[in-house]
Motif scaffolding. Structure first.
Motif, PDB file in Angstrom:
ATOM      1  N   VAL A  27       0.836  -1.198   0.000  1.00  0.00           N
ATOM      2  CA  VAL A  27       0.000   0.000   0.000  1.00  0.00           C
ATOM      3  C   VAL A  27       0.877   1.257   0.000  1.00  0.00           C
ATOM      4  O   VAL A  27       0.568   2.237  -0.685  1.00  0.00           O
ATOM      5  CB  VAL A  27      -0.966  -0.017   1.209  1.00  0.00           C
ATOM      6  N   LYS A  28       1.977   1.218   0.719  1.00  0.00           N
ATOM      7  CA  LYS A  28       2.903   2.355   0.724  1.00  0.00           C
ATOM      8  C   LYS A  28       3.514   2.554  -0.657  1.00  0.00           C
ATOM      9  O   LYS A  28       3.648   3.689  -1.127  1.00  0.00           O
ATOM     10  CB  LYS A  28       3.995   2.146   1.770  1.00  0.00           C
ATOM     11  N   ARG A  29       3.857   1.454  -1.326  1.00  0.00           N
ATOM     12  CA  ARG A  29       4.397   1.537  -2.686  1.00  0.00           C
ATOM     13  C   ARG A  29       3.362   2.172  -3.612  1.00  0.00           C
ATOM     14  O   ARG A  29       3.674   3.015  -4.435  1.00  0.00           O
ATOM     15  CB  ARG A  29       4.790   0.154  -3.194  1.00  0.00           C
ATOM     16  N   ASP A  30       2.099   1.758  -3.468  1.00  0.00           N
ATOM     17  CA  ASP A  30       1.035   2.314  -4.309  1.00  0.00           C
ATOM     18  C   ASP A  30       0.871   3.813  -4.083  1.00  0.00           C
ATOM     19  O   ASP A  30       0.612   4.558  -5.032  1.00  0.00           O
ATOM     20  CB  ASP A  30      -0.284   1.589  -4.060  1.00  0.00           C
ATOM     21  N   ALA A  31       1.024   4.265  -2.860  1.00  0.00           N
ATOM     22  CA  ALA A  31       0.952   5.710  -2.583  1.00  0.00           C
ATOM     23  C   ALA A  31       2.068   6.437  -3.334  1.00  0.00           C
ATOM     24  O   ALA A  31       1.839   7.507  -3.911  1.00  0.00           O
ATOM     25  CB  ALA A  31       1.036   5.976  -1.083  1.00  0.00           C
ATOM     26  N   SER A  32       3.246   5.853  -3.370  1.00  0.00           N
ATOM     27  CA  SER A  32       4.363   6.446  -4.113  1.00  0.00           C
ATOM     28  C   SER A  32       4.071   6.484  -5.610  1.00  0.00           C
ATOM     29  O   SER A  32       4.372   7.473  -6.288  1.00  0.00           O
ATOM     30  CB  SER A  32       5.652   5.655  -3.876  1.00  0.00           C
TER      31      SER A  32
END
Length: 145
Positions: A82-87
């Motif tokens: 999910v953090k990668r997707d935010a990036s």
């Protein structure tokens, strides 16, 4: 009229659209759903094509700012995704010169069940947790038009 798009990042990307008519009421929900990240980006592009880049704003939950996790190794791996997707969303918005705001998870009212969500928002359509979380990013949000 301003088109507000709420994005709850993840494998099932929460996607919500609200319209701020400039009447002081803020964003009125028009769509609450979930889809893949690529379909969500296609939907954003379609809304930009229809309404113009200057009339569309994205509000994206920034899971990179979340520091609390429970649930063990699997949850932690999911949190990384999910953090990668935010990036990815932030990079995509920058590359496309879009108006966007990354929202701290603590600044968004999330995890409403379907009944509470319907009572708060007036949205009577079917929803899932991801769509509801995205919707809360734009529901009643006021913008300068």
């Amino acid at each position: 009229m301003m088109i507000l798009i709420g994005i709850d990042t993840g494998v099932n990307t929460g996607f919500a659209v609200a319209i701020d008519h400039g009447d002081g009421k803020g964003g009125q929900l028009n769509e609450v759903t979930s889809m893949s990240i690529t379909k969500a980006m296609t939907q954003v592009n379609a809304l930009i094509w229809e309404h113009g880049k200057d009339n569309v704003r994205l509000f994206i939950e920034d899971a990179r700012l979340r520091t609390w996790f429970t649930g063990g190794k699997e949850k932690a791996q999911g949190a990384g995704s999910v953090k990668r997707d935010a990036s990815i969303w932030e990079q995509w918005c920058k590359e496309n010169d879009l108006q966007y705001t990354m929202i701290h998870p603590k600044a968004n009212a999330t995890k409403y069940n379907a009944n509470s969500f319907a009572r708060i928002t007036g949205w009577m359509g079917r929803t899932n947790e991801h769509g509801r979380d995205a919707a809360m990013l734009v529901h009643r949000r006021r913008t300068k038009i």
